[in-house]
Design a protein around this motif. Sequence first.
Motif, short mmCIF file in Angstrom:
data_model
loop_
_atom_site.label_atom_id
_atom_site.label_comp_id
_atom_site.label_asym_id
_atom_site.label_seq_id
_atom_site.Cartn_x
_atom_site.Cartn_y
_atom_site.Cartn_z
N GLY A 264 42.62 27.25 66.72
CA GLY A 264 43.11 26.11 65.93
C GLY A 264 44.04 25.24 66.76
O GLY A 264 43.91 24.01 66.78
N LEU A 265 44.97 25.89 67.47
CA LEU A 265 45.93 25.16 68.31
C LEU A 265 45.21 24.41 69.44
O LEU A 265 45.52 23.26 69.74
CB LEU A 265 46.95 26.16 68.88
N HIS A 266 44.22 25.10 70.04
CA HIS A 266 43.43 24.48 71.12
C HIS A 266 42.74 23.21 70.60
O HIS A 266 42.78 22.16 71.25
CB HIS A 266 42.40 25.52 71.61
N ALA A 267 42.13 23.31 69.41
CA ALA A 267 41.42 22.17 68.84
C ALA A 267 42.38 21.02 68.50
O ALA A 267 42.11 19.86 68.80
CB ALA A 267 40.65 22.60 67.59
N VAL A 268 43.54 21.38 67.93
CA VAL A 268 44.53 20.35 67.56
C VAL A 268 45.03 19.62 68.81
O VAL A 268 45.06 18.39 68.86
CB VAL A 268 45.70 20.98 66.77
N LEU A 269 45.37 20.40 69.84
CA LEU A 269 45.87 19.79 71.09
C LEU A 269 44.81 18.89 71.73
O LEU A 269 45.11 17.78 72.18
CB LEU A 269 46.31 20.88 72.08
N GLY A 270 43.57 19.37 71.72
CA GLY A 270 42.46 18.60 72.31
C GLY A 270 42.23 17.30 71.55
O GLY A 270 42.07 16.25 72.16
N GLU A 271 42.25 17.38 70.22
CA GLU A 271 42.01 16.17 69.42
C GLU A 271 43.19 15.21 69.51
O GLU A 271 42.99 13.99 69.54
CB GLU A 271 41.70 16.53 67.96
N LEU A 272 44.41 15.73 69.60
CA LEU A 272 45.57 14.84 69.79
C LEU A 272 45.48 14.14 71.15
O LEU A 272 45.80 12.95 71.26
CB LEU A 272 46.89 15.62 69.68
N GLY A 273 45.00 14.89 72.15
CA GLY A 273 44.77 14.29 73.48
C GLY A 273 43.74 13.17 73.39
O GLY A 273 43.92 12.09 73.96
N ALA A 274 42.65 13.42 72.65
CA ALA A 274 41.59 12.40 72.48
C ALA A 274 42.15 11.17 71.77
O ALA A 274 41.90 10.04 72.20
CB ALA A 274 40.43 12.99 71.68
N LEU A 275 42.93 11.40 70.73
CA LEU A 275 43.50 10.28 69.97
C LEU A 275 44.47 9.49 70.84
O LEU A 275 44.55 8.26 70.73
CB LEU A 275 44.20 10.78 68.70
N ALA A 276 45.21 10.18 71.70
CA ALA A 276 46.15 9.50 72.60
C ALA A 276 45.39 8.53 73.51
O ALA A 276 45.82 7.38 73.70
CB ALA A 276 46.92 10.53 73.43
N PHE A 277 44.24 8.97 74.03
CA PHE A 277 43.49 8.08 74.93
C PHE A 277 42.74 6.99 74.16
O PHE A 277 42.48 5.92 74.72
CB PHE A 277 42.60 8.89 75.87
N LEU A 278 42.46 7.24 72.88
CA LEU A 278 41.91 6.17 72.03
C LEU A 278 42.98 5.10 71.83
O LEU A 278 42.71 3.90 71.86
CB LEU A 278 41.46 6.76 70.69
N ARG B 87 52.66 -3.50 75.32
CA ARG B 87 51.48 -2.64 75.10
C ARG B 87 51.22 -1.74 76.31
O ARG B 87 50.87 -0.57 76.15
CB ARG B 87 50.24 -3.50 74.81
N VAL B 88 51.41 -2.29 77.50
CA VAL B 88 51.22 -1.49 78.72
C VAL B 88 52.26 -0.38 78.77
O VAL B 88 51.96 0.77 79.11
CB VAL B 88 51.27 -2.38 79.99
N GLN B 89 53.48 -0.72 78.38
CA GLN B 89 54.56 0.28 78.36
C GLN B 89 54.22 1.42 77.40
O GLN B 89 54.39 2.60 77.72
CB GLN B 89 55.88 -0.42 77.97
N ARG B 90 53.71 1.04 76.22
CA ARG B 90 53.32 2.07 75.23
C ARG B 90 52.15 2.90 75.77
O ARG B 90 52.15 4.12 75.66
CB ARG B 90 52.91 1.40 73.91
N ALA B 91 51.16 2.21 76.35
CA ALA B 91 49.98 2.92 76.89
C ALA B 91 50.39 3.94 77.95
O ALA B 91 49.83 5.03 78.02
CB ALA B 91 49.00 1.90 77.47
N ARG B 92 51.38 3.55 78.76
CA ARG B 92 51.87 4.43 79.83
C ARG B 92 52.45 5.73 79.24
O ARG B 92 52.15 6.83 79.71
CB ARG B 92 52.97 3.66 80.57
N ILE B 93 53.26 5.58 78.20
CA ILE B 93 53.88 6.75 77.56
C ILE B 93 52.82 7.60 76.85
O ILE B 93 52.79 8.83 76.99
CB ILE B 93 54.99 6.31 76.56
N VAL B 94 51.92 6.92 76.12
CA VAL B 94 50.91 7.66 75.35
C VAL B 94 49.93 8.38 76.29
O VAL B 94 49.50 9.50 76.01
CB VAL B 94 50.16 6.71 74.37
N LEU C 105 46.74 5.55 87.03
CA LEU C 105 46.31 4.16 87.18
C LEU C 105 47.24 3.21 86.42
O LEU C 105 47.61 2.15 86.93
CB LEU C 105 44.88 3.98 86.66
N ILE C 106 47.60 3.60 85.19
CA ILE C 106 48.50 2.74 84.39
C ILE C 106 49.86 2.65 85.07
O ILE C 106 50.46 1.57 85.18
CB ILE C 106 48.63 3.26 82.93
#
Lengths: 100, 194
Positions: free
Chosen positions: B44-58, B71-78, B142-143
């Motif tokens: 469950g934790l693995h799936a949650v972390l993976g999906e949060l990672g996916a959402l971060a890159f979305l 926006r670039v500053q936010r993208a850098r942190i996210v 890259l960012i």
Amino acid sequence: MRINATALAYATIGVIWLVVAMTIASEQQESFKSLLTAFAGHHWVGKSIISALAFILLYLLMRRSRESKNILTLMLVVCTSVIAGGLIVFGFFISHYLAG
Amino acid sequence: MRKDRLPFQSVVFVTAVERKEWITLTVARARVISFRLSMHPLIGLHAVLGELGALAFLWVLVELLNPTESRVQRARIVALIGTVMLIAAWIVGGYYYVTVYGVDVKPLIKEGPLPWAHSVITETKEHVFLFLPFLAALTWGLIERYRGELMTNKNLKIAIVLISALIVLMAFSMAGMGFIISSGLRAALEAKMI
């Protein structure tokens, strides 16, 4: 310290193909799988550690190289490597399964 | 009264109702065991972390479609948070794979009606997943490197959007593969118990 994006991209491409090569080699050569297991306790952990070390090493080796002027082309190479590498791994396990 | 016997079972049923009840009960038991194995807290934790990672890159992808300084500053942190999430998903998933999956789940799936769920899907997932943390680190790098140029250089923007989209698609395909693996386990347990 400024990040070298070109070195980072080449390190990523290198690791992708290293993972593909290790995956196929460990299934084809039992001795290589045993070596990975002896190194880290489990062949997948061995591959993970080697990938992480290779990424760091490749980046450090290339960090002084000149930055590419065309990052987009480099990223297209990264994307192609990911898709091709993924399909090779998937295809390999399908053929491995069908071969019994 | 007709005596009934299920194939490969030593249980003798007196009535059809009794037989039906027994099947219902064993399927329910299989589902409970399957739930315990496939809904392990680590997976469950693995799936949650993976999906949060996916959402971060979305999120990174959306921020960079029309980049401004904020926006670039936010993208850098996210992107940095997403990279940490995917590395954590790698460690947690790896620990589960080595300590639980390989010992309890893999043998069951391989003996069940969908052995390819392990032999093809798990094997592909465990290796292709290894691409993700490096792609995430590349995107963050890259960012970080070009944060001052992203507003003016269209090619750089497209390059980062492209890699972010690839991470999102790969992470969601990992979730899809996880579903197939869980289905392989459920099918194996139900087949074993009936």
